[in-house]
Design an enzyme around this catalytic site. Structure first.
Site, PDB file in Angstrom:
ATOM      1  CG  ASP A  78      -2.017  -0.949   1.230  1.00 31.30           C
ATOM      2  OD1 ASP A  78      -2.075  -1.776   0.306  1.00 31.30           O
ATOM      3  OD2 ASP A  78      -2.854  -0.896   2.157  1.00 31.30           O
ATOM      4  CG  HIS A  88       2.372  -8.671   0.748  1.00 31.21           C
ATOM      5  ND1 HIS A  88       1.799  -9.774   1.339  1.00 31.21           N
ATOM      6  CD2 HIS A  88       2.169  -7.642   1.616  1.00 31.21           C
ATOM      7  CE1 HIS A  88       1.269  -9.437   2.506  1.00 31.21           C
ATOM      8  NE2 HIS A  88       1.485  -8.147   2.694  1.00 31.21           N
ATOM      9  CB  SER A 119      10.725   3.158   4.407  1.00 35.14           C
ATOM     10  OG  SER A 119      12.007   3.490   3.936  1.00 35.14           O
TER      11      SER A 119
END
Length: 292
Positions: free
Chosen positions: A89, A146, A252
């Site tokens: 995200d 992921h 980050s």
């Protein structure tokens, strides 16, 4: 004001500040921790209805809250075999071709793919003529990372560096930002050749972790370290598309590098500043698959 903010980043003891914040974030301080989490949720307008544990009181530390899991099914995975998915995200910072070993950061700023990868010349050569994508994770975002496609881990490199903020303002003003910050480079072998997942550290990022090695940093190193992994046999580490590969404690950036001809086109709507959601279509893959 922007110039002042950038100047302060050069002056601040960024590593010391980040480690101090890391210790505070790991502390289990009961009501104080819960109060801090509630403030953070309100300040950044975090949708806790997506979290597996939606109540602030469920988290013993700020780190536990920040690396929270999502409810099962909340990020449906595009299972089309010809689709690469968003790994996180966040928001796309930049994306495009790797030209002459250079990666576009922001207007007026490019940096070296060789430097990004910790001066590993053979690794950089594998991505020449390929594509890159840089995705910024804001404090409000889900912070697990992921796999965009299935891959087998072949190498991990820890690269020491600065800890500048990686927000859009800093990206526009600090030359070579992502190639000068501390980072962890994971290289996977895929059906489409090599894939690099570069996890970039930043100011007050408490740690960078991977699912196979645990916490990689801290402690902060002073030299490049490399680990190589078997790609076949019982000890091979293969992660499926959509499977977690790492996480940040505080926000980050992830930089992905793709081999030449791995990507046909980026998916509709995937462009600079576009919002990303893990599991959604990120790119259309080339029909002709190959091994590097």
């Amino acid at each position: 004001m922007d110039k002042v903010k950038i100047a302060l980043q050069y002056m601040l003891p960024k590593h010391l500040l980040s480690r101090l914040v890391g210790k505070l974030a790991a502390a289990e301080a009961g009501a104080l921790t819960t109060a801090a989490i509630k403030w953070f949720i309100k300040q950044y307008k975090i949708d806790m209805s997506e979290a597996a544990q939606s109540e602030p009181e469920a988290y013993k530390s700020f780190n536990a809250f920040f690396t929270r899991a999502l409810k099962p099914g909340i990020r449906p995975l595009d299972m089309d075999a010809d689709i690469m998915v968003h790994p996180v995200d966040g928001a796309v910072s930049q994306l495009g071709p790797i030209k002459n070993g250079r990666i576009f950061q922001a207007k007026g700023h490019h940096y070296s793919s060789l430097t990004l990868l910790g001066d590993q010349a053979e690794d950089a050569k594998r991505f020449e003529g390929g594509d890159f994508a840089t995705i910024y994770l804001a404090p409000k975002d889900y912070h697990r990372i992921h796999m965009p496609i299935k891959g087998t881990l072949s190498k991990m490199t820890y690269v020491p560096g600065e800890l500048f903020s990686v927000n859009p303002l800093t990206a526009r003003n600090v030359p070579g930002l992502f190639a000068r910050n501390e980072r962890v480079v994971a290289i996977f072998e895929t059906e489409l050749g090599p894939l690099a997942m570069v996890l970039v550290g930043a100011t007050i990022v408490a740690s960078i972790e991977t699912v196979w090695a645990g916490t990689v940093t801290p402690p902060t190193g002073k030299q490049v370290f490399t680990w190589e992994y078997p790609t076949q046999g019982p000890d091979a580490i293969t992660l499926d598309k959509g499977e977690e590969m790492g996480r940040f404690k505080l926000g980050s950036t992830v930089v992905m590098l793709f081999a030449k001809d791995a990507i046909a086109t980026f998916a509709e709507g995937v462009e600079a500043e576009a919002v990303t959601r893990m599991g959604q279509a990120f790119a259309n893959l080339k029909d002709v698959k190959h091994a590097d």
